[in-house]
Design a protein around this motif. Structure first.
Motif, PDB file in Angstrom:
ATOM      1  N   ASP A 214       0.835  -1.294  -0.057  1.00 30.15           N
ATOM      2  CA  ASP A 214      -0.111  -0.093  -0.053  1.00 30.15           C
ATOM      3  C   ASP A 214       0.928   1.321   0.144  1.00 30.15           C
ATOM      4  N   PHE A 215       2.183   1.326  -0.511  1.00 30.68           N
ATOM      5  CA  PHE A 215       2.961   2.260  -0.508  1.00 30.68           C
ATOM      6  C   PHE A 215       3.770   2.298  -1.806  1.00 30.68           C
ATOM      7  N   CYS A 216       3.560   3.418  -2.634  1.00 29.69           N
ATOM      8  CA  CYS A 216       4.812   3.583  -3.844  1.00 29.69           C
ATOM      9  C   CYS A 216       4.977   4.977  -4.121  1.00 29.69           C
ATOM     10  N   TYR A 217       6.149   5.106  -4.615  1.00 26.94           N
ATOM     11  CA  TYR A 217       6.787   6.417  -5.205  1.00 26.94           C
ATOM     12  C   TYR A 217       6.841   6.176  -6.778  1.00 26.94           C
ATOM     13  N   ILE A 218       6.520   7.344  -7.573  1.00 27.37           N
ATOM     14  CA  ILE A 218       6.796   7.461  -8.928  1.00 27.37           C
ATOM     15  C   ILE A 218       7.752   8.491  -9.002  1.00 27.37           C
ATOM     16  N   PHE A 219       8.694   8.444 -10.066  1.00 29.64           N
ATOM     17  CA  PHE A 219       9.273   9.575 -10.485  1.00 29.64           C
ATOM     18  C   PHE A 219       9.845   9.321 -11.977  1.00 29.64           C
ATOM     19  N   SER A 220      10.277  10.344 -12.616  1.00 31.55           N
ATOM     20  CA  SER A 220      10.487  10.544 -13.996  1.00 31.55           C
ATOM     21  C   SER A 220      11.992   9.983 -14.226  1.00 31.55           C
ATOM     22  N   GLU A 221      12.172   9.682 -15.704  1.00 30.21           N
ATOM     23  CA  GLU A 221      13.427   9.319 -15.850  1.00 30.21           C
ATOM     24  C   GLU A 221      14.508  10.294 -15.807  1.00 30.21           C
ATOM     25  N   LYS A 222      14.156  11.440 -15.912  1.00 36.51           N
ATOM     26  CA  LYS A 222      15.211  12.568 -15.780  1.00 36.51           C
ATOM     27  C   LYS A 222      15.574  12.819 -14.624  1.00 36.51           C
ATOM     28  N   ASP A 223      14.673  12.406 -13.661  1.00 39.04           N
ATOM     29  CA  ASP A 223      14.968  12.837 -12.131  1.00 39.04           C
ATOM     30  C   ASP A 223      15.496  11.246 -11.346  1.00 39.04           C
ATOM     31  N   PHE A 224      15.952  10.250 -12.237  1.00 37.27           N
ATOM     32  CA  PHE A 224      16.269   9.068 -11.735  1.00 37.27           C
ATOM     33  C   PHE A 224      17.407   9.299 -10.741  1.00 37.27           C
ATOM     34  N   GLU A 225      18.517   9.927 -11.158  1.00 36.93           N
ATOM     35  CA  GLU A 225      19.696  10.097 -10.344  1.00 36.93           C
ATOM     36  C   GLU A 225      19.246  10.911  -8.771  1.00 36.93           C
ATOM     37  N   PHE A 226      18.396  11.907  -9.091  1.00 37.67           N
ATOM     38  CA  PHE A 226      17.975  12.526  -8.096  1.00 37.67           C
ATOM     39  C   PHE A 226      17.387  11.753  -6.862  1.00 37.67           C
ATOM     40  N   PHE A 227      16.387  11.271  -7.311  1.00 40.44           N
ATOM     41  CA  PHE A 227      15.570  10.462  -6.423  1.00 40.44           C
ATOM     42  C   PHE A 227      15.972   9.153  -6.022  1.00 40.44           C
ATOM     43  N   SER A 228      16.631   8.402  -6.962  1.00 39.96           N
ATOM     44  CA  SER A 228      17.337   7.038  -6.492  1.00 39.96           C
ATOM     45  C   SER A 228      18.292   7.229  -5.287  1.00 39.96           C
ATOM     46  N   GLY A 229      18.936   8.242  -5.339  1.00 42.36           N
ATOM     47  CA  GLY A 229      19.858   8.695  -4.217  1.00 42.36           C
ATOM     48  C   GLY A 229      19.388   9.214  -3.029  1.00 42.36           C
ATOM     49  N   ARG A 230      18.070   9.511  -3.132  1.00 41.52           N
ATOM     50  CA  ARG A 230      17.588  10.040  -1.781  1.00 41.52           C
ATOM     51  C   ARG A 230      16.392   9.166  -1.074  1.00 41.52           C
ATOM     52  N   ILE A 231      15.697   8.285  -1.842  1.00 38.92           N
ATOM     53  CA  ILE A 231      14.633   7.599  -1.205  1.00 38.92           C
ATOM     54  C   ILE A 231      14.863   6.171  -0.719  1.00 38.92           C
ATOM     55  N   GLY A 232      16.257   6.007  -0.629  1.00 39.26           N
ATOM     56  CA  GLY A 232      16.429   4.334  -0.120  1.00 39.26           C
ATOM     57  C   GLY A 232      16.259   4.085   1.249  1.00 39.26           C
ATOM     58  N   LYS A 233      16.420   5.141   2.071  1.00 45.03           N
ATOM     59  CA  LYS A 233      15.967   4.947   3.564  1.00 45.03           C
ATOM     60  C   LYS A 233      14.587   4.693   3.787  1.00 45.03           C
ATOM     61  N   VAL A 234      13.635   5.572   3.150  1.00 46.44           N
ATOM     62  CA  VAL A 234      12.346   5.609   3.228  1.00 46.44           C
ATOM     63  C   VAL A 234      11.893   4.128   2.620  1.00 46.44           C
ATOM     64  N   VAL A 235      12.337   3.709   1.511  1.00 50.82           N
ATOM     65  CA  VAL A 235      11.876   2.512   0.667  1.00 50.82           C
ATOM     66  C   VAL A 235      12.223   1.299   1.756  1.00 50.82           C
ATOM     67  N   VAL A 236      13.580   1.335   2.396  1.00 52.15           N
ATOM     68  CA  VAL A 236      13.960   0.061   3.109  1.00 52.15           C
ATOM     69  C   VAL A 236      12.937   0.059   4.533  1.00 52.15           C
ATOM     70  N   ASP A 237      12.798   1.388   5.137  1.00 52.15           N
ATOM     71  CA  ASP A 237      12.185   1.344   6.409  1.00 52.15           C
ATOM     72  C   ASP A 237      10.716   0.721   6.154  1.00 52.15           C
ATOM     73  N   GLU A 238      10.057   1.321   4.982  1.00 54.82           N
ATOM     74  CA  GLU A 238       8.773   0.572   4.819  1.00 54.82           C
ATOM     75  C   GLU A 238       8.810  -0.761   4.749  1.00 54.82           C
ATOM     76  N   TYR A 239       9.664  -1.108   3.852  1.00 57.02           N
ATOM     77  CA  TYR A 239       9.832  -2.536   3.681  1.00 57.02           C
ATOM     78  C   TYR A 239       9.944  -3.538   4.761  1.00 57.02           C
ATOM     79  N   LYS A 240      10.840  -2.916   5.764  1.00 57.36           N
ATOM     80  CA  LYS A 240      11.189  -3.749   7.012  1.00 57.36           C
ATOM     81  C   LYS A 240      10.044  -3.726   7.961  1.00 57.36           C
TER      82      LYS A 240
END
Length: 267
Positions: A214-240
């Protein structure tokens, strides 16, 4: 393995197991057996569900919230819900849901999406998700292809009335799906018309993360580097922290399908 969950073989009082047992018995179900690894076996019709309580126990020990137990019980109860006998009565409530590949899907219809997770076909009547088997297709006299087409049509119909909102970070958009039936949130990413729905704000191809159902984020191809480097902690915390984890992969959606282009380490 149904995979959300074990019963540890120890002599200490096991509140999670005891409460789980009490709740399923109050709903007319019973445990058939518990094996040496802690897997719990429960018969549902012609199926035998194999359940581990590991995730539920971990979540309960973290926040002492008994809803982790009752949520699992409600999921299991959904297997006892009678599906409509007639396809015409069922078809408008057919969708897909997402589950990790460590589940034992048994006779339930499913298709692998990445090495980490698969889609399963579900009937969403009575506010519960009931998994669909090959026997259900025989009862409805339809093919798996027809089931898949109907699931896609229903997803497109739901997506039409589902807002895609976004937060702006440094003038870049991070998208969110605002669907009322939150258990279908991640699944809506796979709706055929998602491309048209978001191309103005995010372009195409696009990227997404689905750490939990019940949780997802969407981002554009041009913003891949920006968001992929910033959302990791949120993704892992939600997953765990969730009893319904999906994957920590970064997913790329293209005309060719979906592929994992990276993965945040859990440990």
């Amino acid at each position: 393995m149904f995979g959300l969950f074990g019963c540890k073989d120890n002599k200490k009082k096991d509140f999670v197991f005891d409460e789980f047992k009490s709740q399923i018995e109050s709903n007319g179900m019973k445990i058939d057996s518990v094996d040496e690894t802690g897997l719990i076996y429960i018969s549902q019709g012609e199926l035998t569900l194999k359940i581990s309580l590991d995730n539920v126990r971990r979540n309960y020990e973290r926040d002492k919230d008994e809803s982790h137990i009752s949520d699992l019980v409600q999921t299991l109860i959904s297997y006892s819900i009678e599906l409509p006998n007639n396809w015409q009565d069922a078809k408008d409530d057919i969708y897909i849901s997402l589950f990790p590949n460590d589940h034992d899907f048994q006779e339930f219809l499913h298709a692998k999406i990445t090495d980490e997770f698969s889609k399963v076909y579900v009937y969403s009547g009575q506010d519960k998700l009931t998994w669909i088997t090959k026997d259900d297709l025989k009862k409805w006299n339809i093919t798996e292809t027809e089931l898949d087409i109907q699931a896609n049509n229903n997803a497109d119909k739901l997506l039409k009335t589902t807002p895609i909102t976004f937060d702006k970070i440094d003038n870049r958009k991070l998208g969110l799906i605002e669907v009322e039936h939150t258990t279908l949130k991640g699944a809506l990413l796979f709706a055929p018309t998602m491309k048209e729905k978001i191309k103005t704000d995010f372009g195409f191809p696009f990227y997404a993360v689905i750490p939990v159902r019940d949780f997802c984020y969407i981002f554009s191809e041009k913003d891949f580097e920006f968001f992929s480097g910033r959302i990791g902690k949120v993704v892992v915390d939600e997953y765990k922290q969730s009893g319904y984890p999906i994957t920590t992969e970064i997913l790329k959606f293209t005309d060719k399908g979906v592929e994992a282009v990276g993965k945040y380490p859990v440990e």
